[in-house]
Motif scaffolding. Structure first.
Motif: not given
Length: 152
Positions: A24-46
């Motif tokens: 469960v901890k590894r799943k949460l860690k993975y989801e956190n990194y995925a969320k951060q990645c999407r945020r920065w991708q959107w910031a780059s696009l904007v």
């Protein structure tokens, strides 16, 4: 989360519970990194889009817009250079988080497969097989972790 682990006391022993908690901890860690990645991708696009809009607006207002004049405008004003640097920073940060996400996903998938492969050892066949089904169902519905099949 504590109530879940208290529920698991009757379905799994201590080491099995620790493996499930680590999963469960590894799943949460993975989801956190995925969320951060999407945020920065959107910031780059904007950032990149805003810079392009500024350049297009500037080129339409200029009497003669040639590529040389646009390049000269970009290099001549620090505003455009700041937008380029912000876009590059956001892109590099998203790339960093993408690598972290891939590594965390690999660790999560590896532990998940290990639990699936060792499920016959963790829950012996005749007496605790129903408990295994309860744990797998609980993990699927509570954390969206599939412990039935190894495929992603």
């Amino acid at each position: 989360m504590d109530s879940l682990w208290k529920q698991l006391d009757r379905f799994a022993d201590g080491p099995t519970k620790q493996m499930l908690q680590a999963l469960v901890k590894r799943k949460l860690k993975y989801e956190n990194y995925a969320k951060q990645c999407r945020r920065w991708q959107w910031a780059s696009l904007v950032c990149f889009s805003l810079m392009c809009v500024l350049l297009i607006f500037k080129s339409f207002n200029a009497p003669q817009a040639s590529p040389q004049l646009i390049l000269q405008e970009i290099l001549g004003h620090t505003v455009y250079l700041c937008w380029i640097m912000a876009s590059a920073f956001a892109y590099c940060t998203s790339y960093y988080f993408k690598k972290k996400e891939e590594k965390a996903e690999g660790e999560f998938h590896k532990l998940r497969c290990e639990i699936i492969q060792k499920s016959t050892d963790l829950w012996p066949q005749p007496e605790k097989w129903g408990a295994r089904e309860s744990v797998f169902h609980l993990m699927k519905h509570r954390y969206d972790i599939n412990l039935y099949f190894e495929s992603k």
